[in-house]
Write a protein that holds these residues in place. Structure first.
Motif, PDB file in Angstrom:
ATOM      1  N   ALA A 139     -35.786  -0.862 -42.833  1.00  0.00           N
ATOM      2  CA  ALA A 139     -37.008  -0.063 -42.951  1.00  0.00           C
ATOM      3  C   ALA A 139     -38.222  -0.858 -42.487  1.00  0.00           C
ATOM      4  CB  ALA A 139     -37.196   0.383 -44.404  1.00  0.00           C
ATOM      5  N   ALA A 140     -38.247  -2.158 -42.793  1.00  0.00           N
ATOM      6  CA  ALA A 140     -39.358  -2.998 -42.354  1.00  0.00           C
ATOM      7  C   ALA A 140     -39.427  -3.057 -40.833  1.00  0.00           C
ATOM      8  CB  ALA A 140     -39.211  -4.400 -42.935  1.00  0.00           C
ATOM      9  N   VAL A 141     -38.287  -3.210 -40.199  1.00  0.00           N
ATOM     10  CA  VAL A 141     -38.246  -3.257 -38.733  1.00  0.00           C
ATOM     11  C   VAL A 141     -38.744  -1.942 -38.139  1.00  0.00           C
ATOM     12  CG1 VAL A 141     -36.710  -3.332 -36.735  1.00  0.00           C
ATOM     13  CG2 VAL A 141     -36.463  -5.015 -38.556  1.00  0.00           C
ATOM     14  N   GLU A 142     -38.324  -0.837 -38.728  1.00  0.00           N
ATOM     15  CA  GLU A 142     -38.742   0.473 -38.210  1.00  0.00           C
ATOM     16  C   GLU A 142     -40.262   0.633 -38.267  1.00  0.00           C
ATOM     17  OE1 GLU A 142     -36.548   3.272 -40.509  1.00  0.00           O
ATOM     18  OE2 GLU A 142     -34.711   3.049 -39.316  1.00  0.00           O
ATOM     19  N   ILE A 143     -40.875   0.201 -39.371  1.00  0.00           N
ATOM     20  CA  ILE A 143     -42.329   0.312 -39.499  1.00  0.00           C
ATOM     21  C   ILE A 143     -43.026  -0.592 -38.493  1.00  0.00           C
ATOM     22  CG2 ILE A 143     -44.290  -0.157 -41.024  1.00  0.00           C
ATOM     23  CD1 ILE A 143     -42.550   0.733 -43.353  1.00  0.00           C
ATOM     24  N   LEU A 144     -42.598  -1.840 -38.402  1.00  0.00           N
ATOM     25  CA  LEU A 144     -43.221  -2.788 -37.483  1.00  0.00           C
ATOM     26  C   LEU A 144     -43.107  -2.319 -36.035  1.00  0.00           C
ATOM     27  CD1 LEU A 144     -42.002  -6.075 -39.189  1.00  0.00           C
ATOM     28  CD2 LEU A 144     -44.387  -5.377 -38.947  1.00  0.00           C
TER      29      LEU A 144
END
Length: 377
Positions: A139-144
């Motif tokens: 999820a962090a990668v998707e946001i970034l």
């Protein structure tokens, strides 16, 4: 999404949790620059990833530029635990002079994304947030990648996504601010659909469908009781706790306190402040406890859950917890900075403005935050 990027996020999260990054400079070089590299930015091209970018008489840590020399994103880096309202004010001052589409405030662990051209306070212009330790790495990668990937910034897709997501968050906040009044109106009516649903559930449970007027009277009584409970809550609280005027200024030696809609209560601990905030929000909004874990949960645990066991999975005996209205459970075993963060997120979920509708004072120590939580906005 790059699997390698997710692994990098997990590695950085472990390092942050272990205290490997001890200063703003180490966070900037060891975390931020590495994340930008994974996002496709040419980190050694100082015309594209411009460090210490000068804006007037001040400097922002990074300006992500496209075309070269023209900032599209400003990134301000702070020490761990210092990405607070002061950092937001400083960042927005940079944005005011430069007119960039997206602003990012981070301490390496927490990342807040702002739309400077939005309306309202700094908090109200934040459209996304992530925590490298608490949030899932995917999820962090998707946001970034959604907002900061080099290709998406170049194509202007990052800005368009930021504007759409800001607008969605703003509409949800406006909707949430009306939950309590709509719910009371539905109960007081009652609404035909609510009456039908209640009658159907009673029939399924007992085998006997209630008379419509009897069911309607019951629902109206519940609404009246809820309103009476809220109206009488001030009198009840004066018997339980000391109620004082809003303090003009709170110092580190003052007791923990909560000011909710202008009325201040003092407590013995930060945990009691946490419990009081969640109790109030859950009492005002029946869906609050359901929405909170959907928006804010850790990798392996929940801070609000239906079952007490879900709060501290893997522990033979559950740690400190509190039963909330509606049968939900709240985890109360965490350090004071985490309590502050969870209260801020609770305000977002419930549609209240932290620092105005909900004001808290929780001492957080000298190494993490030594700010006056009663004035954070």
């Amino acid at each position: 999404m790059s699997k390698r990027f997710a692994e990098t996020i997990e590695e950085l999260a472990k390092g942050i949790g272990a205290g490997s990054f001890r200063s703003e400079a180490e966070i900037s070089q060891g975390v931020i620059k590495r994340v930008l590299h994974e996002l496709g930015w040419p980190v050694f091209n100082v015309r594209v990833v411009a460090p210490e970018f000068k804006i007037g008489a001040r400097k922002v840590d990074y300006a992500l530029c496209h075309p070269a020399g023209k900032p599209s994103v400003l990134v301000e880096v702070k020490d761990l635990g210092k990405a607070d309202s002061r950092g937001q004010k400083q960042l927005f001052e940079y944005c005011f002079h430069q007119g960039v589409p997206i602003a990012v405030l981070t301490d390496g662990r927490e990342w807040s994304f702002f739309l400077p051209s939005g309306q309202g306070s700094y908090q109200e212009r934040r459209f996304a947030r992530l925590d490298l330790i608490d949030d899932d790495s995917v999820a962090a990668v998707e946001i970034l990648e959604r907002y900061l990937a080099f290709d998406r910034v170049k194509s202007d897709e990052g800005r368009r996504c930021a504007e759409r997501d800001y607008d969605a968050v703003r509409r949800q906040r406006e909707a949430a601010s009306n939950y309590a009044s709509v719910w009371r109106r539905l109960l007081a009516g009652p609404d035909p659909l609510l009456l039908e649903l209640f009658s159907e559930e009673v029939g399924n449970e007992t085998g006997v469908r209630p008379e419509p007027e009897s069911a309607a009277k019951f629902i109206r009584r519940q609404a009246q009781a809820a309103v009476a409970s809220q109206d009488g809550s001030k009198r009840t609280r004066t018997k339980r706790r000391k109620v004082t005027p809003v303090p003009a200024k709170v110092g580190p030696g003052d007791p923990p306190s909560l000011t909710f809609r202008g009325e201040t209560e003092t407590f013995k601990s930060g945990a009691e402040v946490l419990v009081a905030v969640f109790d109030k929000l859950a009492s005002l909004d029946p869906d609050f406890c359901k929405r909170y874990p959907e928006q804010h949960s850790g990798k392996k645990r929940r801070y609000v859950a239906r079952s007490r066991d879900l709060l501290y999975p893997g522990r033979p005996q559950p740690a400190a917890s509190h039963r909330l209205p509606g049968g939900w459970w709240l985890a109360t075993h965490c350090d004071n900075p985490s309590k502050v963060k969870r209260i801020m997120r609770a305000c977002e979920v419930a549609g209240f403005k932290f620092g105005r509708d909900v004001i808290i004072h929780i001492p957080v120590g000298s190494r993490t935050r030594k700010t006056d939580q009663s004035t954070t906005g």
